[in-house]
Design a protein around this motif. Structure first.
Motif, PDB file in Angstrom:
ATOM      1  N   GLU A  99       0.813  -1.196   0.000  1.00 21.17           N
ATOM      2  CA  GLU A  99       0.000   0.000   0.000  1.00 21.17           C
ATOM      3  C   GLU A  99       0.855   1.258   0.000  1.00 21.17           C
ATOM      4  O   GLU A  99       1.828   1.359   0.715  1.00 21.17           O
ATOM      5  CB  GLU A  99      -0.914   0.009   1.220  1.00 21.17           C
ATOM      6  CG  GLU A  99      -1.882  -1.152   1.210  1.00 21.17           C
ATOM      7  CD  GLU A  99      -2.466  -1.395   2.563  1.00 21.17           C
ATOM      8  OE1 GLU A  99      -2.275  -0.530   3.429  1.00 21.17           O
ATOM      9  OE2 GLU A  99      -3.099  -2.435   2.756  1.00 21.17           O
ATOM     10  N   GLY A 106      -7.522   8.534  -4.016  1.00 21.81           N
ATOM     11  CA  GLY A 106      -7.055   7.157  -3.992  1.00 21.81           C
ATOM     12  C   GLY A 106      -5.592   7.035  -4.347  1.00 21.81           C
ATOM     13  O   GLY A 106      -5.084   7.746  -5.207  1.00 21.81           O
ATOM     14  N   VAL A 109      -1.888   0.901  -5.451  1.00 21.45           N
ATOM     15  CA  VAL A 109      -1.390  -0.235  -4.687  1.00 21.45           C
ATOM     16  C   VAL A 109      -0.733  -1.171  -5.671  1.00 21.45           C
ATOM     17  O   VAL A 109      -1.398  -1.744  -6.532  1.00 21.45           O
ATOM     18  CB  VAL A 109      -2.541  -0.965  -3.948  1.00 21.45           C
ATOM     19  CG1 VAL A 109      -2.010  -2.165  -3.202  1.00 21.45           C
ATOM     20  CG2 VAL A 109      -3.231  -0.003  -2.998  1.00 21.45           C
ATOM     21  N   ASP A 141      -9.822  -2.773   4.775  1.00 19.34           N
ATOM     22  CA  ASP A 141      -8.578  -2.933   5.516  1.00 19.34           C
ATOM     23  C   ASP A 141      -8.907  -2.717   6.992  1.00 19.34           C
ATOM     24  O   ASP A 141      -9.087  -1.580   7.440  1.00 19.34           O
ATOM     25  CB  ASP A 141      -7.535  -1.934   5.021  1.00 19.34           C
ATOM     26  CG  ASP A 141      -6.177  -2.160   5.672  1.00 19.34           C
ATOM     27  OD1 ASP A 141      -6.103  -2.937   6.644  1.00 19.34           O
ATOM     28  OD2 ASP A 141      -5.188  -1.553   5.218  1.00 19.34           O
ATOM     29  N   ALA A 152     -10.785   1.759   5.607  1.00 17.94           N
ATOM     30  CA  ALA A 152     -10.188   1.980   4.289  1.00 17.94           C
ATOM     31  C   ALA A 152     -10.544   0.819   3.374  1.00 17.94           C
ATOM     32  O   ALA A 152     -10.757  -0.311   3.819  1.00 17.94           O
ATOM     33  CB  ALA A 152      -8.678   2.125   4.415  1.00 17.94           C
ATOM     34  N   ILE A 154      -9.675  -1.359  -0.257  1.00 20.48           N
ATOM     35  CA  ILE A 154      -8.766  -1.722  -1.339  1.00 20.48           C
ATOM     36  C   ILE A 154      -9.614  -2.187  -2.518  1.00 20.48           C
ATOM     37  O   ILE A 154     -10.406  -3.123  -2.387  1.00 20.48           O
ATOM     38  CB  ILE A 154      -7.793  -2.844  -0.931  1.00 20.48           C
ATOM     39  CG1 ILE A 154      -6.943  -2.413   0.259  1.00 20.48           C
ATOM     40  CG2 ILE A 154      -6.906  -3.226  -2.113  1.00 20.48           C
ATOM     41  CD1 ILE A 154      -6.029  -1.244  -0.008  1.00 20.48           C
ATOM     42  N   ARG A 163      -6.080   2.217  -3.234  1.00 23.07           N
ATOM     43  CA  ARG A 163      -6.507   2.409  -1.843  1.00 23.07           C
ATOM     44  C   ARG A 163      -7.427   3.616  -1.768  1.00 23.07           C
ATOM     45  O   ARG A 163      -7.110   4.693  -2.281  1.00 23.07           O
ATOM     46  CB  ARG A 163      -5.286   2.614  -0.947  1.00 23.07           C
ATOM     47  CG  ARG A 163      -5.618   3.187   0.420  1.00 23.07           C
ATOM     48  CD  ARG A 163      -4.403   3.229   1.315  1.00 23.07           C
ATOM     49  NE  ARG A 163      -4.156   1.943   1.923  1.00 23.07           N
ATOM     50  CZ  ARG A 163      -4.715   1.554   3.067  1.00 23.07           C
ATOM     51  NH1 ARG A 163      -5.568   2.339   3.705  1.00 23.07           N
ATOM     52  NH2 ARG A 163      -4.445   0.383   3.582  1.00 23.07           N
TER      53      ARG A 163
END
Length: 230
Positions: A99, A106, A109, A141, A152, A154, A163
Motif C-alpha cells: 500500500e 485514492g 497499490v 482494511d 479503508a 482496497i 486504496r
C-alpha cells in the motif's frame, strides 16, 4: 447519508447508459434490506463491526448487484457464509499488495497475480464485493479505521490495486467513472448525428440519378405500341 445519494446517482447513470446501448442490459434492481438480527449475525461472524455506511446499506438493500466492473456488493448471507469472501481473500493474498501511504484521493497499490515466496497470508483484508471471475474485488482494511468507524477500502481489479478512504469514496469513484463513460457515449452519438447529413448529401445525387434513369426504360415500348395502333 451522502453515500446513498451516490448510489441513487450510480443507478441513474447506469439506466441512461443502458438506454444509449441496450446491449449492455438494464441494471438489476437491488434487493430489499436485511434485518437487524441478520446484520448483527454478520458482525459476530466477522468478529468486527461493519463500517457505518455499509451497515446502513445492508439495512436498505441486502447487497447490490454489479456495482462496478461486474463486481457486486455482498449481502448478509454471502458475508456470513464466507464463500465469496474466501475467494476474494485468496485473490488479494496472492497479490503483492504494497500500500502506498499518503492523503487525499485514492493511492495506487502495486501488485501482481503471483504471491511472494514464504509470505504469510494477510488476514486484515476482508472482501465485501467480487465479480463472478474474481478479477475485481473490494475489501476493507481492518487495520485502517477512521474516527467515524469507516474502514479503508482496497479496490483490486486486473492485478491493479487502489486504496480508498472508505466505502463512500468507492461510490464516488464509481459515480465519476460512469459519468465520464456517459459523457463519452453522448459525444460519440452527437458525432454520428453530425455525420448523418454529410452522408445524405453524398447519397442524394446518386438517388436522383437512379430516379431519372428508371422512367426512361419503358419509353421505347410505349412508342412502338403507338406506331402499331396508329
Amino acid at each position: 447519508m451522502d453515500w446513498l445519494e451516490s448510489m441513487h446517482r450510480i443507478r441513474a447513470l447506469k439506466l441512461e447508459l443502458a438506454r444509449l446501448d441496450p446491449r449492455r442490459g438494464m441494471p438489476i434492481a437491488p434487493p430489499a434490506g436485511a434485518s437487524e438480527s441478520a446484520i448483527v449475525a454478520v458482525e459476530r461472524r466477522l468478529g468486527m463491526p461493519l463500517p457505518p455506511s455499509y451497515r446502513e446499506l445492508l439495512s436498505l438493500h441486502d447487497g447490490w448487484p454489479q456495482l462496478f466492473a461486474g463486481a457486486s456488493l455482498l449481502g448478509v448471507r454471502a458475508l456470513a457464509r464466507g464463500t465469496f469472501m474466501d475467494v476474494g481473500r485468496m485473490v488479494l493474498e496472492h497479490g503483492e499488495v504494497e500500500e502506498a501511504h499518503g492523503e487525499g484521493e485514492g493511492h495506487a497499490v502495486e501488485g501482481s497475480a503471483r504471491g511472494r515466496a514464504g509470505e504469510r497470508p494477510r488476514r486484515t483484508l476482508v472482501p465485501f464485493g467480487i465479480d463472478p471471475t474474481a478479477e475485481t474485488v473490494f475489501a476493507w482494511d481492518v487495520d485502517a479505521v477512521a474516527e467515524d468507524g469507516e474502514l479503508a477500502v482496497i479496490l483490486w481489479t486486473n492485478d491493479i490495486g487502489l486504496r480508498l478512504s472508505g466505502f463512500p469514496e468507492l461510490l464516488e469513484m464509481v459515480k465519476d467513472m460512469l459519468a465520464a463513460e456517459l459523457e463519452d457515449r453522448r459525444r460519440i452519438a452527437a458525432a454520428q448525428l453530425e455525420l448523418s447529413p454529410r452522408l445524405r448529401a453524398v447519397i442524394a445525387p446518386r438517388s436522383r440519378a437512379r430516379a431519372v434513369a428508371v422512367p426512361l426504360t419503358p419509353a421505347p415500348r410505349l412508342a412502338a405500341r403507338s406506331a402499331l395502333t396508329g
